[in-house]
Design an enzyme around this catalytic site. Structure first.
Site, mmCIF file in Angstrom:
data_model
loop_
_atom_site.group_PDB
_atom_site.id
_atom_site.type_symbol
_atom_site.label_atom_id
_atom_site.label_comp_id
_atom_site.label_asym_id
_atom_site.label_seq_id
_atom_site.Cartn_x
_atom_site.Cartn_y
_atom_site.Cartn_z
ATOM 1 N N CYS A 114 0.845 -1.201 0.000
ATOM 2 C CA CYS A 114 0.000 0.000 0.000
ATOM 3 C C CYS A 114 0.887 1.260 0.000
ATOM 4 C CB CYS A 114 -0.998 -0.034 1.143
ATOM 5 S SG CYS A 114 -2.377 1.122 0.907
ATOM 6 N N HIS A 209 -3.682 -4.953 0.867
ATOM 7 C CA HIS A 209 -3.130 -5.346 2.169
ATOM 8 C C HIS A 209 -3.126 -6.865 2.313
ATOM 9 C CE1 HIS A 209 -2.605 -1.454 4.243
ATOM 10 N NE2 HIS A 209 -3.493 -1.059 3.344
ATOM 11 N N GLU A 211 -1.538 -8.645 4.257
ATOM 12 C CA GLU A 211 -1.471 -9.060 5.671
ATOM 13 C C GLU A 211 -2.854 -9.237 6.287
ATOM 14 O OE1 GLU A 211 -2.026 -4.641 6.127
ATOM 15 O OE2 GLU A 211 -1.078 -5.993 4.672
#
Length: 228
Positions: A114, A209, A211
């Site tokens: 990002c 994202h 994660e």
């Protein structure tokens, strides 16, 4: 085989609370180190330091992740500040630009997530769109989602060859590509969703994202494999 050491850039925050304590802290959402660990790496937090420490820091790593966070200060790409752009995070900008430069100079595998992708683009002379409607998420602090389509034959497509739905929370994006970068995935509205440097060391940025996606560690696994 030893697991590669992956450094992850980290916030300084003026106040964080845990137990009986409320103190300044170095902070990183748990999804980042967990994703590194799921992908087979060892995770190390890299809180902001002086830019002169970046080369020595990166030299001790097998790979580098530049994490998400606030908007990049438009001073770094010669633009006037849009009123919707976040207040500048000068210490973090300076540190992460130095980390990116050291990784590029040293051939250390690099993944920008990002803000990290945006900062990679700026580090290589590119510019950003300071505001996009409809990308930040359904509400403050809530991730949205959309489809990302890879460009065949790219490093990103080798890791994730099919179109996938990804977790997203951003309102800025790549405008002019930085030197040598290729756009290697797109959203359905044409927004650049991944960039990479072809050839040489592994250098990849993704706009979403990973994660936040417990089901798919392929992007991080590609970094960890390159770092092994």
């Amino acid at each position: 085989m030893a697991r590669p050491l992956i450094g992850i850039s980290t916030y300084w925050v003026g106040s964080a609370r845990w137990g009986a304590w409320e103190l300044p802290a170095a902070l990183l959402p748990a999804g980042y180190p967990l994703l590194v660990q799921r992908a087979g790496g060892l995770a190390a937090m890299l809180p902001p330091d002086g830019p002169e420490a970046a080369a020595q820091t990166v030299a001790r790593l097998d790979g580098l992740v530049v994490a998400g966070g606030p908007d990049v200060d438009p001073v770094h790409y010669g633009a006037e500040r849009d009123p919707r752009t976040d207040p500048p995070a000068r210490e973090r900008d300076t540190w992460e630009l130095a980390l990116i430069g050291a990784a590029l100079d040293g051939g250390v595998p690099l993944l920008g997530i990002c803000r990290g992708m945006q900062l990679l683009n700026v580090a290589l002379g590119g510019t950003l769109v300071q505001h996009l409607d409809g990308h930040r998420g359904p509400a403050a602090g809530a991730f949205g989602g959309h489809i990302v389509k890879p460009v065949p034959g790219t490093r990103y497509a080798a890791a994730v060859p099919e179109a996938v739905s990804v977790p997203t929370y951003h309102h800025q994006a790549v405008d002019t590509l930085g030197r040598g970068l290729l756009a290697t995935a797109y959203a359905e509205d044409g927004t650049t969703e991944a960039v990479e440097l072809p050839g040489g060391a592994f250098v990849l940025g993704v706009q979403w994202h990973p994660e936040m996606d417990d089901s798919d560690a392929r992007v991080m696994r590609a970094l960890v494999t390159a770092a092994s």
